[in-house]
Design a protein around this motif. Structure first.
Motif, PDB file in Angstrom:
ATOM      1  N   LEU A   7       3.767  -6.220   4.461  1.00  9.20           N
ATOM      2  CA  LEU A   7       3.457  -5.153   3.498  1.00  9.20           C
ATOM      3  C   LEU A   7       4.411  -5.173   2.303  1.00  9.20           C
ATOM      4  CD1 LEU A   7       2.417  -2.195   5.822  1.00  9.20           C
ATOM      5  CD2 LEU A   7       0.974  -3.826   4.591  1.00  9.20           C
TER       6      LEU A   7
ATOM      7  N   PRO B  20       7.355  -2.972   6.810  1.00 11.33           N
ATOM      8  CA  PRO B  20       6.890  -3.870   7.870  1.00 11.33           C
ATOM      9  C   PRO B  20       6.501  -5.246   7.299  1.00 11.33           C
ATOM     10  CG  PRO B  20       5.818  -1.713   8.055  1.00 11.33           C
ATOM     11  CD  PRO B  20       6.539  -1.739   6.738  1.00 11.33           C
ATOM     12  N   PRO B  21       6.706  -6.308   8.114  1.00 10.25           N
ATOM     13  CA  PRO B  21       6.325  -7.652   7.653  1.00 10.25           C
ATOM     14  C   PRO B  21       4.878  -7.660   7.150  1.00 10.25           C
ATOM     15  CG  PRO B  21       7.390  -7.770   9.813  1.00 10.25           C
ATOM     16  CD  PRO B  21       7.204  -6.307   9.493  1.00 10.25           C
TER      17      PRO B  21
ATOM     18  N   GLU C  51       1.026   4.185   1.111  1.00 12.00           N
ATOM     19  CA  GLU C  51       1.374   4.921   2.329  1.00 12.00           C
ATOM     20  C   GLU C  51       2.491   4.222   3.094  1.00 12.00           C
ATOM     21  OE1 GLU C  51      -1.440   3.354   1.706  1.00 12.00           O
ATOM     22  OE2 GLU C  51      -2.427   2.540   3.501  1.00 12.00           O
TER      23      GLU C  51
ATOM     24  N   ARG D  45       6.303   5.157   3.642  1.00  9.98           N
ATOM     25  CA  ARG D  45       6.827   5.955   4.760  1.00  9.98           C
ATOM     26  C   ARG D  45       7.869   5.198   5.566  1.00  9.98           C
ATOM     27  NH1 ARG D  45       1.247   7.845   5.407  1.00  9.98           N
ATOM     28  NH2 ARG D  45       1.211   9.984   4.640  1.00  9.98           N
ATOM     29  N   TRP D  46       7.785   3.853   5.584  1.00  8.46           N
ATOM     30  CA  TRP D  46       8.732   3.067   6.372  1.00  8.46           C
ATOM     31  C   TRP D  46       9.974   2.763   5.532  1.00  8.46           C
ATOM     32  CZ3 TRP D  46       3.462   2.351   7.313  1.00  8.46           C
ATOM     33  CH2 TRP D  46       3.047   2.413   8.655  1.00  8.46           C
TER      34      TRP D  46
ATOM     35  N   PRO E  47       0.872  -1.190   0.000  1.00  4.87           N
ATOM     36  CA  PRO E  47       0.000   0.000   0.000  1.00  4.87           C
ATOM     37  C   PRO E  47       0.906   1.237   0.000  1.00  4.87           C
ATOM     38  CG  PRO E  47      -0.609  -1.576   1.740  1.00  4.87           C
ATOM     39  CD  PRO E  47       0.714  -2.018   1.206  1.00  4.87           C
TER      40      PRO E  47
END
Lengths: 366, 366
Positions: free
Chosen positions: B47, B44-45, B36, B39-40, B34
């Motif tokens: 995604l 994250p796991p 958005e 941003r990371w 996704p």
């Protein structure tokens, strides 16, 4: 471009209308469980289904607070440490999106186009919602408890924080949690970090993610996600019934191996153990039946007994001797109340709770 | 039903042909990032994008072995403990599917219908492939090194284990890993548990998951995923060039908040920091430009310098004062070699490496 062009009323596709670019964009964002992952009792991280109405918020856990207010004697503002200091409790839950099965409807409501795979099972850990409500002293005239998430967007013209409510009696259930952990680890961002509501047995829309507020009110909540969305309507002016608990469903792990594009399964002739998982948020699943001729005839599957986890799916198996040719595999769950999964679609304008049986095309070749 | 009906040749959709049920089923299985979640820095796991050609295998780590053979002096059979005993090395990698951008092509090759989001960044840990090749004593006449995964299926009529190869020089790169960990944890099942190949800079098809075999051969590998799939062809009889390294791309985090169905963004007037990530598997990204008028005019973005992680995406930002009305946001990456992301599609029959710039519809309202 105006708001009315950007955010339009819900609609139902014309008969035979193909998947639109907008539906495809939602399918790309929102993840479903690949059916072979039904093999895992607890769904591995990243394979649990995921529906995000707006965007995944990036929450700063240090600054985050949960506010509890409304009809309470002592409004609360809790940080994560305060929540973790309360007694912890875990519950294993099979969660399913209310829209699961929507893209198989004819005509098709235009929204997230799930097929049959919007499901997953996790072990959630947190504090009882009831303990927090008691700490705040919820007043007896409370009717609904409203939950507000940090996700914000616009839907059919209505700008909103995502909000859902539960009747007080449901909110006070022993197994309704404010969960800060999933499978023993802090919540993943997409599953509601740092805190989400978990309401075992209810469809996913009730399990509010990125929880920031809880409010006790003296009436039935009439927010968008109750009064407009998540109702079983047959026409736009039908008030409909609210969508609440998960209808029974059984899903088979597709056997053999797939063709890349058609996902049709190739198997060899001979004996084969078919396996799958079944669940219900209503009465418990009492039996599962499997068919290898598209529902013409059924055989009883062996179903795991209800164990320590009444809200989790249960494994079933059935033996089959495959013969060369084409087969259509399916399974159906029947509850202790006699509610059986239908072969035909359950249609509503929102495309909710369609638990029509799965269809797996199989070709058996030497 | 016959094998020819189940597993058909590749095809290109007719002009204007809508997304098919088969493409939707693939979109439901295969997960994208996704936007958005850009941003990371580390995805994250769950995604990180995911493409699974066949099924995710359920591998028993205790029984699992990696076999190294072919043109080697000492064939090896390694278990996980033996691999973990070798020197460990980590590399941060932005990985992208070669088919990213396929569903935006006109005409559209019929396959997994990615839009622009088939990407993710992870920290992979494992052993150098070179160390294992050296331990086996790969002979100098080796041309290609072939990698076999435990995933098995049929594709355009060809039943196969998933296999890809690297030229020996590429296989001996310092940063090509046999990875057993992702972001400090054992590989998730869907990302190749217990072992996968990681080839920084190459599209995802090279990073063979569920690795069970490595074979040195004295010729160019001509398996299905090289000779048939993953080639840049303009026509069925065009031999085409192989798909290898990731073309430059920049993606913006969509600003503001979305409408549920159209995903159009709503923002307020005033100053706004636009942010995103840019990457390339070819020459490094040298600059990123941002446009708020659909590519009519461009402004230079601030781009993070190349740090310790040359194979990972880099953050960029740009300042914008939004005014009421409609805007189309986009960004483009330009490499040190002067390769710029195009506004127009990069078309091939397989729909590979289409790095045409993103398009974000934004409505700015008071």
């Amino acid at each position: 471009m105006t708001i009315d062009e950007v955010s339009r009323p819900g609609r139902v596709a014309a008969p035979g209308e193909a998947i639109s670019a907008e539906e495809l964009a939602l399918a790309a964002r929102n993840h479903s469980l690949p059916l072979e992952a039904l093999r895992w009792e607890i769904t591995p991280p990243g394979l649990h289904y995921l529906l995000v109405h707006y965007d995944i918020p990036m929450v700063d856990a240090d600054a985050w607070r949960l506010r509890v207010g409304g009809l309470v004697d002592a409004p609360l503002e809790l940080d994560l440490a305060a929540l973790r200091a309360l007694p912890a409790r875990s519950v294993r839950v099979t969660m399913e999106c209310a829209g699961n099965g929507r893209a198989r409807l004819e005509p098709r409501p235009v929204s997230q186009p799930w097929l049959v795979e919007a499901v997953g099972t996790a072990e959630w850990t947190g504090v009882r919602l009831r303990d927090v409500l008691d700490a705040a002293g919820v007043r007896p005239e409370t009717v609904d408890v409203v939950f507000t998430g940090a996700d914000h967007g616009i839907e059919r013209g209505v700008e909103q924080d995502y909000q859902r409510a539960l009747p007080l009696s449901e909110a006070r259930r022993d197994d309704v949690l404010l969960a800060y952990a999933m499978n023993g680890a802090p919540l993943l961002p997409q599953h509601g970090f740092p805190l989400r509501l978990v309401v075992p047995g209810w469809y996913g829309m009730a399990h509010v993610k990125w929880l920031v507020g809880i409010e006790a009110i003296d009436r039935e909540f009439d927010g968008f996600q109750h009064a407009v969305a998540y109702r079983m309507r047959q026409s736009p002016d039908d008030p409909g019934e609210p969508v609440t608990r998960i209808a029974p469903r059984a899903l088979l792990v597709p056997p053999g191996h797939p063709d890349f594009m058609t996902r049709t399964r190739i198997i060899r002739p001979g004996p084969l153990t078919l396996e799958g998982r079944a669940w219900s948020g209503r009465a418990p699943v009492d039996r599962v039946e499997v068919s290898v001729d598209g529902g013409g005839t059924w055989i009883a599957a062996d179903l795991e007994p209800i164990g320590e986890h009444p809200w989790a799916w249960r494994r079933f198996t059935a033996q089959w001797r495959a013969e060369p040719g084409s087969h259509v595999l399916t399974a159906r769950a029947v509850t202790a109340d006699g509610e059986a999964q239908p072969a035909d679609q359950v249609w509503s304008r929102g495309g909710f709770a369609n638990n029509a049986t799965q269809r797996i095309d199989v070709l058996c070749t030497d």
